[in-house]
Design an enzyme around this catalytic site. Structure first.
Site, mmCIF file in Angstrom:
data_model
loop_
_atom_site.group_PDB
_atom_site.id
_atom_site.type_symbol
_atom_site.label_atom_id
_atom_site.label_comp_id
_atom_site.label_asym_id
_atom_site.label_seq_id
_atom_site.Cartn_x
_atom_site.Cartn_y
_atom_site.Cartn_z
ATOM 1 N N ARG A 1 -24.986 -90.574 33.753
ATOM 2 C CA ARG A 1 -25.512 -91.330 32.542
ATOM 3 C C ARG A 1 -25.857 -92.944 32.577
ATOM 4 N NH1 ARG A 1 -20.492 -88.873 29.244
ATOM 5 N NH2 ARG A 1 -19.855 -89.641 31.248
ATOM 6 N N ASP B 1 -20.109 -79.566 39.075
ATOM 7 C CA ASP B 1 -18.928 -80.173 38.603
ATOM 8 C C ASP B 1 -17.695 -79.400 39.257
ATOM 9 O OD1 ASP B 1 -17.946 -81.981 36.118
ATOM 10 O OD2 ASP B 1 -16.638 -80.423 36.309
ATOM 11 N N ARG C 1 -31.310 -85.248 30.986
ATOM 12 C CA ARG C 1 -30.125 -84.922 30.308
ATOM 13 C C ARG C 1 -30.319 -84.601 28.817
ATOM 14 N NH1 ARG C 1 -26.476 -83.045 27.765
ATOM 15 N NH2 ARG C 1 -24.228 -83.665 28.091
ATOM 16 N N ARG D 1 -19.909 -90.482 41.395
ATOM 17 C CA ARG D 1 -20.665 -90.444 40.081
ATOM 18 C C ARG D 1 -21.889 -91.251 40.000
ATOM 19 N NH1 ARG D 1 -17.626 -88.472 35.621
ATOM 20 N NH2 ARG D 1 -16.712 -86.569 36.356
ATOM 21 N N TYR E 1 -6.589 -78.785 34.765
ATOM 22 C CA TYR E 1 -7.509 -78.587 33.905
ATOM 23 C C TYR E 1 -7.269 -77.231 33.354
ATOM 24 C CZ TYR E 1 -10.148 -82.891 34.537
ATOM 25 O OH TYR E 1 -10.741 -83.944 34.581
#
Ligand code: CP3
Length: 349
Positions: free
Chosen positions: A34, A79, A43, A30, A156
């Site tokens: 952010r 992703d 973003r 990561r 998921y």
């Protein structure tokens, strides 16, 4: 700063193969995200899926941490859930909630309906982004491609999003093993082809993320998961690219993760690195494993924790410095930069 004999890309790729390095290579899971103002600026104008689907945006975001931090590897911005979409899964990243799947897999009929995927057709934007990044990097850092492992992706698909107990997943696994195995077979095929396409497009190494595999006992891992991760990692041997096999909560699974394959095994931050590496018999490399929250500690404490990880690696060839899981969005960029500089400096020889 001491003179460096190797480029970043060589340093990282040598470590993947347990070959000598001039200092320990470092990158972060990561590392594009952010916590970085450059990422937040992009973003603010685009959704996560837009960034992934537009190669020039994905390439730009992939390169941000290389420029800002001096890491030895870039991981493509994408992703793990992207390949589920061409299989027929309706995916959304809902604001502040993480991924949401609108048509979760409930049983045999849903598994039957999942489509095979030609990565060159349905995921061509990923390959295009890899080509752009590889050209732009020009050896300044190694380029890592990645995919989710079958168990983590299945969780998921079945839960419809993130989960705590993986109850629906385990209900299908235990209650309808035939359907479970068919789902895992389909996923393994899609992921193997997807990773091979990424290597062909310029990925120099790949990471298989089995992030939530620690939810399983060793017996269940062996029976329900190992053959499929193993099939993917075996098929990759046809390429030159080394594979990193990562999971969390894996202290009791390490020998099985090694059996499933990978040149390098990722260690989570709860596992003492020296103990974890000894569990693996030192015949594969290890990646890790600073606690992601160590970057919020006072400087002296952070540096002490880095020293401890390096001391546990003991200067053996085959250590890639990373966190034991991904960077948190609140992480101060200066601390991340400090880790890169300090790891390089302290491990130089
Ligand atoms: O820098 C990088 O690491 C490359 C990009 C990357 C992303 N996701 C972008 C992303 C990578 C390697 C991933 C992998 C991924 N995605 C994993 C495995 C890694 C791990 O953490 O164990 C998993 C489980 C996912 C699924 C996923 N994607 C979740 C659970 C979430 C929401 C969590 C969150 O932090 O909000 C995402 C969204 C996501 N994928 C973000 C990023 C940068 C954050 C969302 C944003 O910018 O809005």
């Amino acid at each position: 700063m001491p003179e460096r004999r190797l480029t970043s890309a060589q340093r990282f790729l040598n470590a993947c193969r347990q070959q000598p390095v001039d200092c320990t290579p470092v990158w972060f899971m990561r590392q594009a995200g952010r916590y970085m103002s450059e990422y937040r600026a992009i973003r603010a104008k685009h959704t996560l899926l837009e960034i992934c689907e537009r190669p020039e945006l994905a390439a730009e975001v992939t390169l941000q941490p290389v420029r800002r931090l001096g890491v030895d590897a870039a991981i493509l911005f994408a992703d793990i859930l992207l390949p589920l979409r061409p299989m027929g899964i309706q995916l959304e990243f809902a604001h502040g909630e993480g991924p949401v799947i609108h048509n979760p897999v409930g049983g045999a009929e849903d598994v039957d309906a999942l489509r095979p995927v030609d990565p060159y057709a349905s995921l061509s934007y990923v390959m295009e982004a890899l080509r752009l990044v590889r050209r732009e990097l020009d050896g300044r850092a190694a380029l890592i491609g990645f995919a989710g492992a079958p168990f983590t992706l299945a969780s998921y698909m079945i839960e419809g999003g993130s989960s705590r107990h993986y109850l629906k997943t385990k209900r299908l696994m235990y209650g309808d093993p035939h359907t479970w195995h068919r789902l895992m077979e389909k996923l393994a095929r899609v992921i193997a082809d997807y990773l091979a396409a990424q290597v062909a497009a310029g990925a120099q190494a790949v990471q298989l993320f089995d992030s939530w595999v620690g939810a399983l006992s060793p017996d269940d891992y062996r029976r329900y998961v190992l053959p499929y991760s193993q099939a993917i990692l075996r098929s990759l041997r046809a390429t030159e690219a080394p594979a990193i096999h990562f999971g969390t909560g894996t202290a009791c699974l390490l020998p099985l993760l090694k059996e499933a394959g990978g040149h390098v095994i990722g260690l989570d931050w709860q596992t003492p690195l020296d103990w974890g590496w000894s569990q693996l018999g030192y015949t594969v490399g290890v990646q890790g494993n600073l606690d992601p929250t160590a970057l919020f500690a006072p400087d002296a404490d952070l540096l002490g924790r880095i020293d401890r990880v390096l001391a546990q690696a003991g200067g053996r060839p085959g250590h890639i410095f990373n966190l034991g899981h991904g960077l948190l969005p609140e992480t101060p960029v200066e601390a991340v930069k400090r880790v890169v500089e300090y790891v390089h400096e302290r491990s130089s020889h």
